[in-house]
Design a protein around this motif. Structure first.
Motif, PDB file in Angstrom:
ATOM      1  N   THR A   1       1.556  58.724  25.410  1.00 26.46           N
ATOM      2  CA  THR A   1       1.674  57.391  25.980  1.00 26.46           C
ATOM      3  C   THR A   1       2.301  57.494  27.361  1.00 26.46           C
ATOM      4  O   THR A   1       2.898  58.512  27.702  1.00 26.46           O
TER       5      THR A   1
ATOM      6  N   ASP B   1      -6.792  51.208  26.888  1.00 27.95           N
ATOM      7  CA  ASP B   1      -5.332  51.156  26.844  1.00 27.95           C
ATOM      8  C   ASP B   1      -4.816  50.370  28.038  1.00 27.95           C
ATOM      9  O   ASP B   1      -5.394  50.426  29.123  1.00 27.95           O
TER      10      ASP B   1
ATOM     11  N   TYR C   1      -1.251  49.835  30.232  1.00 26.88           N
ATOM     12  CA  TYR C   1       0.111  50.283  30.501  1.00 26.88           C
ATOM     13  C   TYR C   1       0.705  49.394  31.572  1.00 26.88           C
ATOM     14  O   TYR C   1      -0.005  48.927  32.459  1.00 26.88           O
TER      15      TYR C   1
ATOM     16  N   ASN D   1       4.642  48.435  33.836  1.00 27.55           N
ATOM     17  CA  ASN D   1       6.013  48.831  34.132  1.00 27.55           C
ATOM     18  C   ASN D   1       6.908  47.628  34.438  1.00 27.55           C
ATOM     19  O   ASN D   1       7.882  47.737  35.151  1.00 27.55           O
TER      20      ASN D   1
END
Length: 90
Positions: free
Chosen positions: A40, A73, A75, A77
């Motif tokens: 990941t 996926d 992702y 931040n």
């Protein structure tokens, strides 16, 4: 390891990507069950989203990306404080 994710039946180990197979093998050789082992992305830097409007926009974008069949996926931040998440959810 993130302490908030730890409990008596589950300990998520963290390692370098190239050590994933070795860590999994060592855990299994120790007699423990591995439910899953995945790579990941963990951000080195996070972007704080301190207001509800920005948080809503980013969460809406993430939801749309996750719902897209062509996206495997997602992702991110961003870091949304609890008080802002409560305001967005409420």
């Amino acid at each position: 390891m993130l302490l908030q994710e730890w409990n008596r039946s589950c300990v998520p180990p963290w390692s370098e990507a190239e050590l994933l197979h070795k860590v999994r093998s060592a855990i299994e050789e120790a007699g423990m069950t591995v439910d899953s082992s995945d790579l990941t992305m963990i951000p080195q830097n996070t972007i704080p989203l301190g207001d509800a409007e920005s948080a809503k926009k980013v969460l809406r974008l993430v939801d749309q990306l996750e719902d897209n069949d062509d996206v495997q996926d997602v992702y991110a931040n961003f870091d949304i404080p609890e008080r802002v998440l409560e305001a967005v959810a409420g």
